[in-house]
Design an enzyme around this catalytic site. Structure first.
Site, PDB file in Angstrom:
ATOM      1  N   GLU A  37     -23.436  -4.734 -11.554  1.00  0.00           N
ATOM      2  CA  GLU A  37     -23.983  -4.543 -10.218  1.00  0.00           C
ATOM      3  C   GLU A  37     -22.905  -3.972  -9.297  1.00  0.00           C
ATOM      4  OE1 GLU A  37     -27.069  -5.685 -10.455  1.00  0.00           O
ATOM      5  OE2 GLU A  37     -27.837  -5.859  -8.402  1.00  0.00           O
ATOM      6  N   LYS A  58     -28.410 -17.666 -18.483  1.00  0.00           N
ATOM      7  CA  LYS A  58     -28.554 -16.929 -19.744  1.00  0.00           C
ATOM      8  C   LYS A  58     -28.301 -17.842 -20.935  1.00  0.00           C
ATOM      9  CE  LYS A  58     -26.838 -12.821 -17.442  1.00  0.00           C
ATOM     10  NZ  LYS A  58     -25.788 -11.828 -17.280  1.00  0.00           N
ATOM     11  N   LYS A  95     -26.122 -14.230  -9.021  1.00  0.00           N
ATOM     12  CA  LYS A  95     -27.005 -13.061  -9.065  1.00  0.00           C
ATOM     13  C   LYS A  95     -26.598 -12.170  -7.893  1.00  0.00           C
ATOM     14  CE  LYS A  95     -31.832 -11.708  -9.403  1.00  0.00           C
ATOM     15  NZ  LYS A  95     -31.721 -10.573  -8.490  1.00  0.00           N
ATOM     16  N   CYS A 151     -48.989   7.205  26.312  1.00  0.00           N
ATOM     17  CA  CYS A 151     -49.784   8.243  26.990  1.00  0.00           C
ATOM     18  C   CYS A 151     -50.924   7.671  27.816  1.00  0.00           C
ATOM     19  CB  CYS A 151     -50.316   9.238  25.973  1.00  0.00           C
ATOM     20  SG  CYS A 151     -51.619   8.539  24.955  1.00  0.00           S
ATOM     21  N   LYS A 159     -33.890 -17.948  -7.936  1.00  0.00           N
ATOM     22  CA  LYS A 159     -33.796 -17.351  -6.604  1.00  0.00           C
ATOM     23  C   LYS A 159     -33.519 -18.419  -5.551  1.00  0.00           C
ATOM     24  CE  LYS A 159     -35.011 -13.037  -6.462  1.00  0.00           C
ATOM     25  NZ  LYS A 159     -35.984 -12.314  -6.134  1.00  0.00           N
ATOM     26  N   ASP A 166       0.821  -1.219   0.000  1.00  0.00           N
ATOM     27  CA  ASP A 166       0.000   0.000   0.000  1.00  0.00           C
ATOM     28  C   ASP A 166       0.849   1.260   0.000  1.00  0.00           C
ATOM     29  OD1 ASP A 166      -2.013  -1.746   0.129  1.00  0.00           O
ATOM     30  OD2 ASP A 166      -2.828  -1.080   2.068  1.00  0.00           O
ATOM     31  N   TYR A 192     -21.835  -7.716 -16.073  1.00  0.00           N
ATOM     32  CA  TYR A 192     -22.319  -9.002 -16.577  1.00  0.00           C
ATOM     33  C   TYR A 192     -23.085  -8.949 -17.887  1.00  0.00           C
ATOM     34  CZ  TYR A 192     -26.061  -7.069 -13.645  1.00  0.00           C
ATOM     35  OH  TYR A 192     -26.964  -6.241 -13.053  1.00  0.00           O
ATOM     36  N   ASP A 235     -26.288  -9.360  -5.185  1.00  0.00           N
ATOM     37  CA  ASP A 235     -27.314  -8.629  -4.454  1.00  0.00           C
ATOM     38  C   ASP A 235     -26.812  -7.211  -4.202  1.00  0.00           C
ATOM     39  OD1 ASP A 235     -29.715  -8.371  -3.324  1.00  0.00           O
ATOM     40  OD2 ASP A 235     -29.278  -9.461  -1.480  1.00  0.00           O
ATOM     41  N   CYS A 268     -50.478  12.629  22.002  1.00  0.00           N
ATOM     42  CA  CYS A 268     -49.616  11.543  22.493  1.00  0.00           C
ATOM     43  C   CYS A 268     -48.178  11.825  22.057  1.00  0.00           C
ATOM     44  CB  CYS A 268     -50.099  10.218  21.916  1.00  0.00           C
ATOM     45  SG  CYS A 268     -48.954   8.861  22.169  1.00  0.00           S
ATOM     46  N   CYS A 306     -52.626   3.019  25.526  1.00  0.00           N
ATOM     47  CA  CYS A 306     -51.404   3.407  24.825  1.00  0.00           C
ATOM     48  C   CYS A 306     -50.199   3.270  25.760  1.00  0.00           C
ATOM     49  CB  CYS A 306     -51.529   4.847  24.325  1.00  0.00           C
ATOM     50  SG  CYS A 306     -49.979   5.473  23.643  1.00  0.00           S
ATOM     51  N   CYS A 311     -53.729   4.619  19.006  1.00  0.00           N
ATOM     52  CA  CYS A 311     -53.921   5.610  20.049  1.00  0.00           C
ATOM     53  C   CYS A 311     -54.441   6.842  19.319  1.00  0.00           C
ATOM     54  CB  CYS A 311     -52.578   5.917  20.709  1.00  0.00           C
ATOM     55  SG  CYS A 311     -52.659   7.383  21.753  1.00  0.00           S
ATOM     56  N   GLU A 338     -24.390 -17.470 -13.949  1.00  0.00           N
ATOM     57  CA  GLU A 338     -23.569 -16.544 -13.143  1.00  0.00           C
ATOM     58  C   GLU A 338     -24.237 -16.295 -11.792  1.00  0.00           C
ATOM     59  OE1 GLU A 338     -23.772 -12.960 -15.382  1.00  0.00           O
ATOM     60  OE2 GLU A 338     -23.032 -13.931 -17.182  1.00  0.00           O
ATOM     61  N   LEU A 348     -35.396  -9.221 -14.631  1.00  0.00           N
ATOM     62  CA  LEU A 348     -35.330 -10.641 -14.975  1.00  0.00           C
ATOM     63  C   LEU A 348     -36.569 -11.357 -14.461  1.00  0.00           C
ATOM     64  CD1 LEU A 348     -31.637 -11.518 -14.005  1.00  0.00           C
ATOM     65  CD2 LEU A 348     -32.589 -11.461 -16.311  1.00  0.00           C
ATOM     66  N   ARG A 404     -30.064   2.373 -12.489  1.00  0.00           N
ATOM     67  CA  ARG A 404     -31.104   1.775 -13.320  1.00  0.00           C
ATOM     68  C   ARG A 404     -32.297   2.723 -13.472  1.00  0.00           C
ATOM     69  NH1 ARG A 404     -35.783  -1.147 -13.055  1.00  0.00           N
ATOM     70  NH2 ARG A 404     -35.969  -2.764 -14.629  1.00  0.00           N
ATOM     71  N   GLU A 411       3.881   1.746  -1.152  1.00  0.00           N
ATOM     72  CA  GLU A 411       4.488   1.990  -2.464  1.00  0.00           C
ATOM     73  C   GLU A 411       3.452   2.563  -3.435  1.00  0.00           C
ATOM     74  OE1 GLU A 411       8.014  -1.373  -2.732  1.00  0.00           O
ATOM     75  OE2 GLU A 411       5.931  -2.012  -2.803  1.00  0.00           O
ATOM     76  N   TYR A 412       2.234   1.971  -3.380  1.00  0.00           N
ATOM     77  CA  TYR A 412       1.176   2.470  -4.257  1.00  0.00           C
ATOM     78  C   TYR A 412       0.882   3.943  -3.926  1.00  0.00           C
ATOM     79  CZ  TYR A 412      -3.301   3.349  -6.395  1.00  0.00           C
ATOM     80  OH  TYR A 412      -4.308   3.929  -7.128  1.00  0.00           O
TER      81      TYR A 412
HETATM   82  S1  IVH Z   1     -28.544  -9.901 -16.377  1.00  0.00           S
HETATM   83  C1  IVH Z   1     -30.949  -8.046 -19.777  1.00  0.00           C
HETATM   84  N1  IVH Z   1     -26.854 -10.916 -14.631  1.00  0.00           N
HETATM   85  O1  IVH Z   1     -30.720  -8.811 -11.001  1.00  0.00           O
HETATM   86  C2  IVH Z   1     -29.960  -8.482 -18.727  1.00  0.00           C
HETATM   87  N2  IVH Z   1     -28.516  -9.432 -13.824  1.00  0.00           N
HETATM   88  O2  IVH Z   1     -33.564  -9.299 -10.587  1.00  0.00           O
HETATM   89  C3  IVH Z   1     -30.501  -8.367 -17.368  1.00  0.00           C
HETATM   90  N3  IVH Z   1     -28.391  -9.003 -11.395  1.00  0.00           N
HETATM   91  O3  IVH Z   1     -31.874  -6.079 -12.871  1.00  0.00           O
HETATM   92  C4  IVH Z   1     -29.598  -8.535 -16.248  1.00  0.00           C
HETATM   93  N4  IVH Z   1     -26.633 -10.269 -11.000  1.00  0.00           N
HETATM   94  O4  IVH Z   1     -29.681  -5.801 -11.485  1.00  0.00           O
HETATM   95  C5  IVH Z   1     -27.919 -10.115 -14.812  1.00  0.00           C
HETATM   96  N5  IVH Z   1     -25.270 -11.873 -13.219  1.00  0.00           N
HETATM   97  C6  IVH Z   1     -26.314 -11.069 -13.398  1.00  0.00           C
HETATM   98  C7  IVH Z   1     -26.910 -10.360 -12.326  1.00  0.00           C
HETATM   99  C8  IVH Z   1     -28.027  -9.561 -12.577  1.00  0.00           C
HETATM  100  C9  IVH Z   1     -27.520  -9.434 -10.469  1.00  0.00           C
HETATM  101  C10 IVH Z   1     -29.514  -8.091 -11.103  1.00  0.00           C
HETATM  102  C11 IVH Z   1     -29.764  -7.030 -12.140  1.00  0.00           C
HETATM  103  C12 IVH Z   1     -31.195  -7.255 -12.585  1.00  0.00           C
HETATM  104  C13 IVH Z   1     -31.761  -7.958 -11.395  1.00  0.00           C
HETATM  105  C14 IVH Z   1     -33.018  -8.730 -11.733  1.00  0.00           C
END
Ligand code: IVH
Length: 714
Positions: A196, A336, A137, A457, A360, A55, A248, A139, A477, A454, A472, A135, A105, A158, A57-58
């Site tokens: 994301e 996909k 998903k 009060c 999910k 760190d 992605y 969060d 209150c 309540c 209430c 891939e 999605l 978005r 050096e950076y």
């Molecule tokens: S593809 C048209 N890939 O999940 C392409 N989405 O619940 C659409 N998300 O709106 C998205 N990881 O914000 C894609 N590997 C992933 C993702 C991903 C998270 C999110 C994205 C999307 C939401 C839908």
């Protein structure tokens, strides 16, 4: 991005620069080299998680560049590593249009749903076997990046899918997102990439530690924190939060040899997919590789290519077991169709592509002990029972209290104090009690007694016939008064920055602030003497209060906390009058003519403006300098639910059906009675039957859970 030879060379160059760092002339004439060296080390550290220098050096290299640029501002380039660090604050975020709409999605929850998806893809393509790319998903919060001529020129949230907020300055604080990337070597002049922004578990814990040290309230989960961080004013604070990103999806490409319009047209009509050097016969996984090769942290290293749907099912079920081992939160997987031509052929509905689906994960569960129940009084007088739990850790957060909503909920779930309860974090956000584990009772458990008076009060509580909550109704209150002031000053209402919950409670206790108008009459000579109030914080507070006087009428209306009047209705109301007090002349029938105002809402608004003390308060606020005139018309955002149709089916767990319908209506939603192509949202509770089956056959209907509905209405 960098092969072994490049790496060796860049390391030698790093050394050379470190050795000559005090030779201004040397640094000046090798400034682009220094930038490349810094970009390389950022990539090693933030994208590959594999640093080659320490760190210090950076930092030293970074400071060397900063010094030279300060002395010779003409040498600064847009994509210089120093340009991430913004000095000025964001002043609001400009609305910008995405090059291609950002869709959502469709969801799946089990193997059967995935086989169903595969069947539809096969039907749509006429093929026997489909290759998929799978891939995580992530969060977090979705973003869209645009690189033009290899430079990151724009980053947006978005938003409503068509338009988002320009958050370029904040995105530049995320060091795994390069400020420039060599797309031109692929003949690409402009590219829009989706991804994301996330907060790793580690960054989240560190952030919470920092908040605790500063005596501030900790935050509940990484996703909301990541999303919130994108829209904060101070880019430096964004930088401090150590956000991360995964990219992605490529949504748009313009090649160097055709115009933007031509390419967009080609892209939308599949021709690009056939003719473009990048997409000819290409796959999604090849695009991920191309992104990775340009130094973009794509899902290249965390993706899996499956030969068929059975491989997908095996992979996702396996992955679910390992989700907790990842350094970041994921709430499922995304499947996909890999072939880009096939993606184009399958196309999309207005809501989601037909070539992708989210899988999910099941909500995380844990058991703990229900130790006690507290009753909290909200700003509308509603008394909410809150379960106090033996703290329990569920997927990244510690849960120690959970809302029990109302008396019926407690009865339905048959909850007792001392019970072992099963907790679930559905969608990994709002924790809920699934059930009490009755088998674990030993006879010492106690009934939960709902108070008849309540808890603040002591006035008798009332319950309306069609409602589940006890209220209430004493408007004096203190709990309600304080909550009303808190709501008035809150971010979405009058947004009085320095007047947060803690200060309001303190001022109330000290008799300095007993109602809303007193915000504008605060006695600062007393506040000055309080601990923790220095000159600067007093000035900030005064400024914030003064600034709030100019808030537009819709914010003031929302801030008044009239029952059933959410932000969207407040905008409709503000737009319908010249002056706020014009509402005193409106009948319930007049009000019902307004776009999203039904019988119940009209009654509530009329009731508010028929109350003399409310009118008094409004007159006083105007006298104190607040804006009661409608100075500008508010547009009702595309993100609102105006005109969207809703149908509820099955048993909802936290809301009564009528409450859910009212909530949807408050935001401009329309409740319909049956499933048809005109339906926008089917909200599904437990044991849903034929309506759900019917809706599944209509592609345009968005099928959502109760929790997703709650999130939708905010
Ligand atoms: S593809 C048209 N890939 O999940 C392409 N989405 O619940 C659409 N998300 O709106 C998205 N990881 O914000 C894609 N590997 C992933 C993702 C991903 C998270 C999110 C994205 C999307 C939401 C839908």
């Amino acid at each position: 991005m960098y092969n072994d030879k490049d790496t060796t060379q860049l390391l030698q160059q790093s050394k050379l620069i470190l050795q000559n760092s005090d030779d201004n002339h040397f640094i000046e004439s090798n400034i682009e080299l220094l930038r490349n060296v810094l970009r390389f080390h950022e990539y090693r550290y933030y994208v590959l998680n594999n640093a080659l220098i320490n760190d210090n050096e950076y930092d030293f290299l970074f400071k060397t560049l900063q010094n030279i640029e300060q002395k010779n501002p003409s040498l600064i380039t847009k994509d210089s590593p120093t340009q991430r660090v913004g000095n000025s604050l964001n002043e609001g975020f400009e609305t910008v249009q995405h090059l291609v709409p950002m869709l959502s999605l469709d969801n799946s929850y089990n193997a059967e749903d995935l086989f169903d998806f595969d069947r539809k893809v096969k039907e749509g393509s006429g093929l026997q076997e489909i290759e998929y790319c799978v891939e995580p998903k992530f969060d977090g919060a979705s973003i869209s990046l645009i690189y033009e001529n290899d430079i990151l020129t724009r980053a947006a949230t978005r938003g409503d899918g068509v338009e988002g907020d320009d958050i370029t300055t904040n995105i530049k604080q995320i060091r795994s997102i390069p400020l420039s990337a060599p797309f031109s070597k692929y003949g690409i002049a402009q590219i829009e990439i989706r991804g994301e922004v996330i907060m790793t578990k580690d960054a989240f814990n560190k952030y919470n530690e920092r908040l605790t040290e500063q005596g501030l309230q900790t935050v509940a989960n990484p996703r909301n924190t990541a999303a919130g961080s994108l829209r904060i004013k101070d880019p430096k604070e964004v930088s401090n939060r150590n956000l991360d990103a995964f990219l992605y999806h490529v949504s748009y490409i313009a090649s160097s040899n055709s115009s933007k319009e031509e390419t967009l047209e080609m892209f939308n009509s599949n021709i690009v997919a056939q003719n473009h050097p990048l997409t000819a016969g290409a796959t999604h996984s090849e695009q991920l590789k191309m992104l990775w090769d340009c130094g973009i942290r794509s899902t290249e290293k965390v993706k899996f290519t499956a030969k068929n749907i059975q491989e997908v099912v095996n992979y996702v079920t396996n992955f679910e077991q390992k989700r907790d081992e990842l350094p970041y939160e994921i709430d499922g997987m995304v499947v996909k169709v890999n072939n880009l031509l096939l993606q184009d052929k399958l196309g999309m509905t207005s809501h989601h592509p037909r070539w992708a689906i989210a899988y999910k994960f099941k909500a995380r569960q844990a058991t703990t002990i229900l130790k006690a129940v507290e009753f909290q009084v909200g700003r509308t007088g509603a008394v909410t029972p809150v379960a106090k739990l033996e703290p329990v850790f569920i997927g990244g957060v510690t849960v120690s209290s959970i809302s029990l909503h109302n008396e019926d909920y407690i009865k339905e779930k048959d909850l007792k104090i001392g019970d072992t309860v099963l907790i679930e974090r559905a969608g990994d956000v709002i924790p809920q009690i699934v059930k009490s584990v009755v088998e674990k009772r030993n006879g010492t458990e106690k009934e939960i007694i709902f108070p008849s008076a309540c808890p603040v009060c002591n006035n008798t509580l009332f319950k309306e016939e069609d409602e589940a909550v006890w209220r209430c109704i004493n408007i004096e209150c203190s709990a309600q008064v304080v909550e009303k002031i808190i709501h008035f000053a809150s971010k979405d209402a009058m947004d009085i920055k320095s007047l947060g919950e803690a200060n309001i409670r303190k001022f109330y206790e000290l008799n300095l602030l007993k109602d809303i108008p007193e915000i504008y009459k605060l006695n600062f000579s007393v506040i000055e003497t309080l601990e923790g109030f220095g000159k600067k914080s007093i000035t900030n507070l005064q400024k914030a209060i003064e600034a709030s006087k100019q808030q537009p009428l819709n914010r003031l209306i929302y801030g008044l906390g009239i029952r059933f009047v959410g932000e969207t209705t407040a905008k409709t109301l503000a737009n319908s009058v010249e002056h706020l007090l014009d509402f005193t002349k409106k009948t319930e029938e007049d009000l019902q003519q307004l776009e999203d105002v039904g019988i119940k809402v009209a009654k509530s608004i009329h009731h508010f403006f028929s109350n003399e003390s409310n009118i008094h308060m409004l007159q006083e606020l105007e006298h104190l300098g607040l804006q009661l005139k409608n100075t500008k018309k508010q547009t009702i955002g595309l993100g609102g639910l105006a005109g969207q149709t809703f149908l509820f089916t099955g048993t909802l767990s936290t809301l009564k059906r009528s409450e859910a319908e009212t909530l949807a209506e408050q935001q401009g939603g329309i409740i319909v009675g049956s499933v048809s192509a005109k339906l926008n949202y089917l909200v599904v509770g437990a044991d849903a039957g034929s309506k759900l089956e019917k809706a599944k056959k209509i592609n345009t209907i968005k099928i959502i859970s109760e929790e997703e509905f709650l999130r939708l209405i905010g």
